[in-house]
Design an enzyme around this catalytic site. Structure first.
Site, PDB file in Angstrom:
ATOM      1  CB  SER A 233      -0.885   0.006   1.254  1.00 32.23           C
ATOM      2  OG  SER A 233      -1.518   1.268   1.434  1.00 32.23           O
TER       3      SER A 233
ATOM      4  CE1 TYR B 267      -4.369  -2.218   4.793  1.00 34.08           C
ATOM      5  CE2 TYR B 267      -3.484   0.017   4.711  1.00 34.08           C
ATOM      6  CZ  TYR B 267      -3.942  -1.118   4.061  1.00 34.08           C
ATOM      7  OH  TYR B 267      -3.962  -1.160   2.692  1.00 34.08           O
TER       8      TYR B 267
END
Length: 261
Positions: free
Chosen positions: A142, A155
């Site tokens: 990401s 995350y």
């Protein structure tokens, strides 16, 4: 893409979103795809139904559980006899202000997003080393590998960890025919982002931070995975390729506010 036809690929978390798009893209390239899912059997069946015909299989497994991962690889190898490419795509996120973050939720995100890729990569490497030809491992990371994401602490930590996992395995096995890379998507039109995708005001706010002015389709991200897995990327290892529309370019500096100009 050069060198993908007839390759055997395992895609984790392939029942929806980017994972589903990756599975469909590799099937389109002529690969045989093992479609992993944890709980969304219907989604996995839809992936299979939508895929270009091939020797595709559906395999249920929770990638955070070692026994599930071992069984998943055994089932994939039983179906294909060999694996050539592993795509570590499965991932979750649990938003919370960090001061309220429950330890169990924190652990669950780390288990799926970081322990899962470790377990799957270990099994893939053991297989790659057991026969000639090497192999490819690709991790779905990401932009939050490098951009902090408040209220998504666990995350963000896992995506930073994926960078080091990618680079360490790439260095360790570069001389043994195994390439390891990652893709860092930005904002993508997938079901996990429905909260802003279907809200015009929220969507405009998200896209205002993207230099290219729009979110990506899942298919655009899948194309990056196909490239990195192909022979066209044969001299690339240990890298994260950001497919983010420019999000990692510090978009707030599009105007030179820091220098007063």
């Amino acid at each position: 893409m050069e060198g993908l036809k007839n390759k055997h690929v395992l895609v984790t978390g392939a029942s929806s979103g980017i994972g589903q798009a990756i599975a469909l893209r590799f099937a389109r390239e002529g690969c045989n795809v093992a479609i992993n899912y944890r709980s969304d059997r219907k989604g996995a069946e839809q992936t299979l139904k939508s895929a270009r015909p091939g020797r595709h299989v559906i395999i249920q497994a929770d990638v955070s559980r070692e026994e599930d991962v071992t069984r998943m690889f055994a089932e994939a190898l039983s179906a294909f006899s060999r694996l050539d490419i592993l795509i570590n795509n499965a991932g979750i996120q649990k938003p919370s202000p960090s001061e309220d973050l429950d330890a169990a939720d924190y652990d669950r995100v780390l288990d799926v997003n970081l322990r899962g890729p470790f377990l799957c990569s270990r099994e893939a490497i053991r297989h790659f080393l057991s026969r000639p030809g090497g192999g490819v491992i690709l991790n779905n990371s990401s932009v939050h590998q490098i951009i902090p994401k408040p209220k998504y602490l666990s995350y963000s930590i896992t995506k930073g960890g994926l960078d080091n996992l990618t680079r360490t395995l790439a260095l360790e096995y570069a001389g043994r025919g195994i390439r390891v890379n990652a893709v860092g998507p930005g904002a993508v039109i997938t079901p996990i982002n429905n909260a802003w995708i279907h809200d015009p005001k929220a969507k405009a706010e998200v896209e205002s931070h993207i230099p290219m002015g729009r979110a990506a389709s899942a298919g655009e991200i899948a194309s990056v995975f196909a490239f990195l897995a192909s022979d066209e990327a044969s001299y690339i290892t240990g890298q994260t390729l950001y497919a983010c529309g420019g999000l990692t370019l510090y978009p707030e500096f599009r105007t030179a506010w820091s220098s007063g100009e």
